[in-house]
Design a protein around this motif. Sequence first.
Motif, PDB file in Angstrom:
ATOM      1  N   GLN A  96       0.842  -1.141  -0.033  1.00 34.54           N
ATOM      2  CA  GLN A  96       0.013  -0.118  -0.044  1.00 34.54           C
ATOM      3  C   GLN A  96       0.868   1.127  -0.060  1.00 34.54           C
ATOM      4  O   GLN A  96       0.556   2.313  -0.721  1.00 34.54           O
ATOM      5  CB  GLN A  96      -1.020   0.094   1.275  1.00 34.54           C
ATOM      6  CG  GLN A  96      -2.119   0.893   1.169  1.00 34.54           C
ATOM      7  CD  GLN A  96      -2.952   0.835  -0.040  1.00 34.54           C
ATOM      8  OE1 GLN A  96      -3.663  -0.476  -0.480  1.00 34.54           O
ATOM      9  NE2 GLN A  96      -3.062   1.724  -0.976  1.00 34.54           N
ATOM     10  N   ASN A  97       1.882   1.261   0.900  1.00 39.73           N
ATOM     11  CA  ASN A  97       2.889   2.368   0.611  1.00 39.73           C
ATOM     12  C   ASN A  97       3.320   2.685  -0.630  1.00 39.73           C
ATOM     13  O   ASN A  97       3.564   4.018  -1.127  1.00 39.73           O
ATOM     14  CB  ASN A  97       4.260   1.984   1.589  1.00 39.73           C
ATOM     15  CG  ASN A  97       3.636   2.169   3.274  1.00 39.73           C
ATOM     16  OD1 ASN A  97       2.807   2.847   3.493  1.00 39.73           O
ATOM     17  ND2 ASN A  97       4.566   1.663   3.846  1.00 39.73           N
ATOM     18  N   LEU A  98       3.857   1.498  -1.351  1.00 44.94           N
ATOM     19  CA  LEU A  98       4.289   1.789  -2.844  1.00 44.94           C
ATOM     20  C   LEU A  98       3.142   2.311  -3.689  1.00 44.94           C
ATOM     21  O   LEU A  98       3.534   3.125  -4.572  1.00 44.94           O
ATOM     22  CB  LEU A  98       5.043   0.323  -3.385  1.00 44.94           C
ATOM     23  CG  LEU A  98       6.013   0.070  -2.657  1.00 44.94           C
ATOM     24  CD1 LEU A  98       6.592  -1.417  -2.918  1.00 44.94           C
ATOM     25  CD2 LEU A  98       7.315   0.809  -2.549  1.00 44.94           C
ATOM     26  N   VAL A  99       2.078   1.724  -3.502  1.00 47.87           N
ATOM     27  CA  VAL A  99       0.927   2.254  -4.347  1.00 47.87           C
ATOM     28  C   VAL A  99       0.594   3.728  -4.204  1.00 47.87           C
ATOM     29  O   VAL A  99       0.600   4.642  -5.031  1.00 47.87           O
ATOM     30  CB  VAL A  99      -0.255   1.418  -4.047  1.00 47.87           C
ATOM     31  CG1 VAL A  99      -1.655   2.132  -4.959  1.00 47.87           C
ATOM     32  CG2 VAL A  99      -0.258  -0.074  -4.586  1.00 47.87           C
ATOM     33  N   ASN A 100       0.600   4.172  -2.980  1.00 48.04           N
ATOM     34  CA  ASN A 100       0.293   5.493  -2.330  1.00 48.04           C
ATOM     35  C   ASN A 100       1.426   6.516  -2.835  1.00 48.04           C
ATOM     36  O   ASN A 100       1.067   7.617  -3.261  1.00 48.04           O
ATOM     37  CB  ASN A 100       0.491   5.654  -0.960  1.00 48.04           C
ATOM     38  CG  ASN A 100      -1.004   5.218  -0.275  1.00 48.04           C
ATOM     39  OD1 ASN A 100      -1.781   4.779  -0.997  1.00 48.04           O
ATOM     40  ND2 ASN A 100      -1.039   4.558   0.734  1.00 48.04           N
ATOM     41  N   SER A 101       2.780   5.825  -3.061  1.00 45.62           N
ATOM     42  CA  SER A 101       3.667   6.887  -3.468  1.00 45.62           C
ATOM     43  C   SER A 101       3.810   7.020  -5.079  1.00 45.62           C
ATOM     44  O   SER A 101       4.662   7.845  -5.551  1.00 45.62           O
ATOM     45  CB  SER A 101       5.174   6.300  -2.841  1.00 45.62           C
ATOM     46  OG  SER A 101       5.446   5.038  -3.674  1.00 45.62           O
ATOM     47  N   GLY A 102       3.126   6.159  -5.833  1.00 44.00           N
ATOM     48  CA  GLY A 102       2.676   6.283  -7.020  1.00 44.00           C
ATOM     49  C   GLY A 102       4.002   5.881  -7.852  1.00 44.00           C
ATOM     50  O   GLY A 102       4.431   6.447  -8.909  1.00 44.00           O
ATOM     51  N   VAL A 103       4.496   4.609  -7.291  1.00 51.21           N
ATOM     52  CA  VAL A 103       5.620   4.114  -8.195  1.00 51.21           C
ATOM     53  C   VAL A 103       5.272   3.803  -9.657  1.00 51.21           C
ATOM     54  O   VAL A 103       4.260   3.517  -9.913  1.00 51.21           O
ATOM     55  CB  VAL A 103       6.133   2.926  -7.525  1.00 51.21           C
ATOM     56  CG1 VAL A 103       6.867   3.542  -6.042  1.00 51.21           C
ATOM     57  CG2 VAL A 103       5.262   1.862  -7.510  1.00 51.21           C
ATOM     58  N   ASP A 104       6.244   3.774 -10.602  1.00 47.37           N
ATOM     59  CA  ASP A 104       5.880   3.185 -11.998  1.00 47.37           C
ATOM     60  C   ASP A 104       5.913   1.828 -12.243  1.00 47.37           C
ATOM     61  O   ASP A 104       5.101   1.224 -13.033  1.00 47.37           O
ATOM     62  CB  ASP A 104       7.057   3.862 -12.925  1.00 47.37           C
ATOM     63  CG  ASP A 104       7.048   5.175 -12.988  1.00 47.37           C
ATOM     64  OD1 ASP A 104       6.129   5.806 -13.261  1.00 47.37           O
ATOM     65  OD2 ASP A 104       8.074   5.804 -12.400  1.00 47.37           O
ATOM     66  N   ALA A 118      -0.482  -7.596  -5.541  1.00 53.39           N
ATOM     67  CA  ALA A 118      -1.653  -7.392  -6.350  1.00 53.39           C
ATOM     68  C   ALA A 118      -2.829  -7.265  -5.962  1.00 53.39           C
ATOM     69  O   ALA A 118      -3.927  -6.824  -6.580  1.00 53.39           O
ATOM     70  CB  ALA A 118      -1.573  -9.092  -6.987  1.00 53.39           C
ATOM     71  N   GLY A 119      -3.066  -7.375  -4.583  1.00 50.63           N
ATOM     72  CA  GLY A 119      -4.385  -7.108  -3.903  1.00 50.63           C
ATOM     73  C   GLY A 119      -4.428  -5.397  -3.776  1.00 50.63           C
ATOM     74  O   GLY A 119      -5.257  -4.915  -3.302  1.00 50.63           O
ATOM     75  N   ALA A 120      -3.173  -4.843  -3.746  1.00 52.02           N
ATOM     76  CA  ALA A 120      -3.220  -3.519  -3.463  1.00 52.02           C
ATOM     77  C   ALA A 120      -3.430  -2.509  -4.837  1.00 52.02           C
ATOM     78  O   ALA A 120      -3.778  -1.287  -4.733  1.00 52.02           O
ATOM     79  CB  ALA A 120      -2.052  -2.985  -2.972  1.00 52.02           C
ATOM     80  N   THR A 121      -3.313  -3.007  -5.963  1.00 49.20           N
ATOM     81  CA  THR A 121      -3.576  -2.336  -7.271  1.00 49.20           C
ATOM     82  C   THR A 121      -3.516  -3.129  -8.308  1.00 49.20           C
ATOM     83  O   THR A 121      -2.891  -4.254  -8.533  1.00 49.20           O
ATOM     84  CB  THR A 121      -2.253  -1.320  -7.585  1.00 49.20           C
ATOM     85  OG1 THR A 121      -2.193  -0.640  -8.582  1.00 49.20           O
ATOM     86  CG2 THR A 121      -0.812  -2.284  -7.760  1.00 49.20           C
ATOM     87  N   SER A 122      -4.663  -2.752  -9.319  1.00 53.45           N
ATOM     88  CA  SER A 122      -4.839  -3.098 -10.470  1.00 53.45           C
ATOM     89  C   SER A 122      -4.323  -2.562 -11.612  1.00 53.45           C
ATOM     90  O   SER A 122      -4.611  -2.791 -12.797  1.00 53.45           O
ATOM     91  CB  SER A 122      -6.340  -3.718 -10.867  1.00 53.45           C
ATOM     92  OG  SER A 122      -7.152  -2.164 -10.647  1.00 53.45           O
ATOM     93  N   ASP A 123      -3.683  -1.246 -11.225  1.00 49.94           N
ATOM     94  CA  ASP A 123      -3.190  -0.316 -12.380  1.00 49.94           C
ATOM     95  C   ASP A 123      -1.681  -0.350 -12.429  1.00 49.94           C
ATOM     96  O   ASP A 123      -1.267  -0.538 -13.718  1.00 49.94           O
ATOM     97  CB  ASP A 123      -3.690   1.089 -11.698  1.00 49.94           C
ATOM     98  CG  ASP A 123      -5.233   1.086 -12.142  1.00 49.94           C
ATOM     99  OD1 ASP A 123      -5.822   0.489 -12.802  1.00 49.94           O
ATOM    100  OD2 ASP A 123      -5.917   1.775 -11.107  1.00 49.94           O
TER     101      ASP A 123
END
Length: 337
Positions: A96-104, A118-123
């Motif tokens: 969730q931290n990595l998703v929130n920080s907007g990594v590529d 995989a549970g934290a982002t589908s994008d």
Amino acid sequence: MGKLRKSVSFILLASLLILAGCTSNKESSSGGNGGSNSKSGGGETYTIGISQYVNHPSLDAATEGFKKALKESGLKVKYDEQNAQNDPNNAKTVAQNLVNSGVDLIFANATPSAQAAAGATSDIPIVFTSVTDPIGAELVKSMESPGGNVTGTADMHPDSIPNTIKFIDEQMDVKKVGTIYNAGEQNSVKQIDEMKKAIKGTDLQLVEKIVANTSEVKQAADALVDSVDVIYIVTDNTVVSGLESVIQVAQSKDIPLFVGELDSVKRGGFAAYGFDYADIGYEAGQLAIQILKDGKKPSELPAQYPQKLKLVINKTAAKEMGIQLKPEWDELAEYVE
């Protein structure tokens, strides 16, 4: 006087609109996910989030292999590295931290970290490695056509467990095979199931000990050695993190210790049918390059099994465990001291 006020107001309004337009243009030129990409003369810099489940030599080697591939590609990359410390809840927090920080892109090292990502982002694209059963872990629909935003490299060659059991059955004078694993790790459960399949049709019997954390590994090994002839430890993150305690017990009782990967052979395991984790990390890095550099989608890139498999025997470990090396093994195995 009224006309003068109107003119001044109009000029002020026009100036504000021009300033706003300049600010908007500056912001839009930064590009990327949440501003994580930057373009400055030398090209685009990508931010890759690394979620590693725990530190042990195999996973560390996979991460280094991944970075090596990215370095050789010429891409400009900065890393946000986080470690879950062998805790599934921490893995979710890291993701969730990595998703929130907007990594590529997220590089997920080991099954729990990959599942959490995989549970934290589908994008955001996710590239995994050190995952035993990508399909069973519900990371990909199939190895050939992953679907979704996830692809990567597995850490179980289809022949590794069958070959190990065959070697134990045909080359070792044993009957009972002991193993220790964490039933909470989906990757381990899959391997134990494969071990049971491989043992069918032989005279071998499997004796299992289950642990919940690394602190229980030594006690499980002590409880196991008096009832088995050989120990086989698969690529279980919990047990591999405490492998030295298993090695110590095996040496004290002259019990052959087979392991699931080559780094554990270097640490003192007797033998393994395995591959270098640096290789599967490197192969995962090549997938990431295709995503970042070539614009490929993870769904377009087949997930991969390890490309190389070999039997490696540790001569020093054999001596410590009272194992007599056979001449015919020279054609089957590579040796390390």
